[in-house]
Design an enzyme around this catalytic site. Structure first.
Site, PDB file in Angstrom:
ATOM      1  N   SER A 117     -90.721 -31.865  -5.907  1.00 52.79           N
ATOM      2  CA  SER A 117     -90.696 -31.096  -4.668  1.00 52.79           C
ATOM      3  C   SER A 117     -89.558 -30.081  -4.681  1.00 52.79           C
ATOM      4  CB  SER A 117     -90.518 -32.038  -3.474  1.00 52.79           C
ATOM      5  OG  SER A 117     -90.287 -31.313  -2.276  1.00 52.79           O
ATOM      6  N   TYR A 139     -92.195 -24.306  -2.169  1.00 51.87           N
ATOM      7  CA  TYR A 139     -92.301 -23.766  -0.812  1.00 51.87           C
ATOM      8  C   TYR A 139     -91.844 -22.319  -0.870  1.00 51.87           C
ATOM      9  CZ  TYR A 139     -92.950 -28.362   1.407  1.00 51.87           C
ATOM     10  OH  TYR A 139     -93.443 -29.582   1.800  1.00 51.87           O
ATOM     11  N   THR A 165     -97.351 -24.831  -2.077  1.00 46.92           N
ATOM     12  CA  THR A 165     -97.818 -25.393  -0.806  1.00 46.92           C
ATOM     13  C   THR A 165     -98.043 -24.259   0.178  1.00 46.92           C
ATOM     14  OG1 THR A 165     -96.723 -27.515  -1.154  1.00 46.92           O
ATOM     15  CG2 THR A 165     -97.217 -26.908   1.117  1.00 46.92           C
ATOM     16  N   LYS A 240    -101.839 -25.796  -2.817  1.00 44.63           N
ATOM     17  CA  LYS A 240    -101.986 -27.080  -2.129  1.00 44.63           C
ATOM     18  C   LYS A 240    -102.008 -26.851  -0.621  1.00 44.63           C
ATOM     19  CE  LYS A 240     -99.657 -31.584  -1.568  1.00 44.63           C
ATOM     20  NZ  LYS A 240     -99.175 -31.450  -0.191  1.00 44.63           N
ATOM     21  N   HIS A 264    -101.857 -32.180   4.075  1.00 47.49           N
ATOM     22  CA  HIS A 264    -100.446 -32.573   4.015  1.00 47.49           C
ATOM     23  C   HIS A 264    -100.246 -34.008   4.506  1.00 47.49           C
ATOM     24  CE1 HIS A 264     -96.719 -30.265   3.039  1.00 47.49           C
ATOM     25  NE2 HIS A 264     -96.143 -31.346   3.524  1.00 47.49           N
TER      26      HIS A 264
END
Length: 381
Positions: A117, A139, A165, A240, A264
């Site tokens: 992440s 992100y 994402t 995603k 999510h």
């Protein structure tokens, strides 16, 4: 029992992911458990993810030679021992001191990709050094150059894919975190982007983690951002958070290699369609133009085979791996992946499939489909 401690004598190893979930809930502080387990709003979509999978029934085939069953798959261009990858989850050190290093080692041992992440609590370079197949989840940040710098770091570290994402212009309103005024403890930080004190100091009546992400993430992520990212990296690129066939087709046109059908884990728009219900239309629309993965609510090997039968090439598994880490450190995370491997092989064989490709030809029906409505089904063999 402290997070990461051994289970009590005589407890025995967990036999399913629900056992691991109970073990994790027993050792984690309530506010940390809520941060992991909770969804947004009234948690309608969180609950619906499970309900959608539970009402999906497989039509097994018989008199097939399943004396040898293979669980091997290809995900984002690379081989995997199972048709699954570990999903990106923030701040593993919330539940265990080794954090992502332990879960990455468990994924490597299981032969499945591990997705780092952006908000990991260990730097991407250290996680990638563990080895195995490592993907990087991105992100989009308010300063696009900083986002692209993270991509460069991931490439230099040896990550083999980028997962952007696309469903978080800001963090969904997660009422458990708001009520708990949740903030990161002092020993946990975002290791890839500087958060300062923002993620640690809760505003009155709010969540510090949500406040930090609102400051850090861009709400102006658009298809032009995807184009910039596609032009920047030659690594396989997945989006995603796709739930509609229209967005899936646009993604394929933009040159992405995969879409991850995901809400999510019920943590963004409450009331969004369950991921498993969205999957068939996305698969039909794409018609092989790019790979399709399923995320949100996977809790067993049967769920994985359900996803394969609906046309996914594999799934992402998130919370259960973190439960294993919380309950017993690296061995706990490894046990989760071991259980899934056993269950996937069992489900494939009992469904008359000798491998992942055969599962794509299974038919499925909805248990609650009204009379006269055509069932959701894959092609007949």
């Amino acid at each position: 029992m402290e997070a990461g401690a051994d289970p009590p004598p005589g407890a025995g190893p967990p036999l399913c992911l629900a056992d691991v979930e109970r073990a994790a809930a027993a050792v984690l502080p309530r506010e940390v458990w809520d941060f992991i387990a909770g969804g947004s709003g009234s948690e309608t979509t969180l609950d619906a993810n499970r309900a959608a999978l539970d009402r999906l029934f497989l039509l097994p085939r018989v008199l097939r030679d399943v004396s040898r069953v293979s669980t091997r798959a290809r995900l984002l261009g690379g081989p995997a021992a199972l048709p699954l990858a570990v999903a990106p989850i923030a701040y593993h050190r919330l539940v265990h001191p080794e954090g992502e290093l332990a879960t990455a080692r468990a994924a490597k041992a299981a032969g499945v990709p591990f997705t780092v992440s952006t908000l990991s609590s260990v730097p991407v370079e250290e996680i990638a050094a563990v080895g195995g197949t490592v993907w990087f989840q991105l992100y989009w940040l308010r300063e696009p150059d900083r986002a692209l710098e993270l991509v460069r770091r991931a490439e230099d570290a040896g990550c083999s894919a980028i997962v952007l994402t696309v469903d978080v212009p800001w963090m969904g309103r997660r009422l458990r975190d708001v009520r708990n005024r949740f903030g990161l403890p002092g020993h946990v930080r975002s290791a890839n982007i500087d958060t300062g004190a923002a993620a640690h100091e809760s505003p009155a009546g709010g969540s510090a983690v949500a406040a930090h992400t609102r400051q850090a993430f861009s709400s102006a992520l658009t298809w032009s951002s995807v184009a910039a990212l596609r032009a920047r990296t030659g690594l396989p690129l997945a989006l995603k958070g796709v739930l509609t066939p229209q967005d899936a087709l646009r993604a394929a046109e933009a040159g992405v290699d995969a879409v991850v059908v995901s809400n999510h884990g019920g943590r963004q728009l409450d009331g969004a369609i369950p991921s498993a219900d969205a999957l068939p239309e996305v698969v039909r629309a794409l018609d092989g133009r790019c790979e399709v993965l399923l995320d949100s609510g996977i809790r067993s090997g049967v769920d994985v085979v359900r996803a394969l039968a609906l046309g996914a090439s594999g799934v992402l598994v998130g919370r259960p791996v973190l439960w294993g880490l919380a309950a017993a450190g690296e061995p706990g995370a490894a046990r989760v992946l071991e259980l899934l491997a056993e269950e996937i092989e069992d489900a494939l064989g009992l469904a008359g499939c000798d491998g992942v490709t055969a599962a794509a030809r299974l038919r499925t029906v909805r248990g609650d489909a009204p009379a006269g409505r055509a069932p959701v089904a894959g092609p007949a063999v």
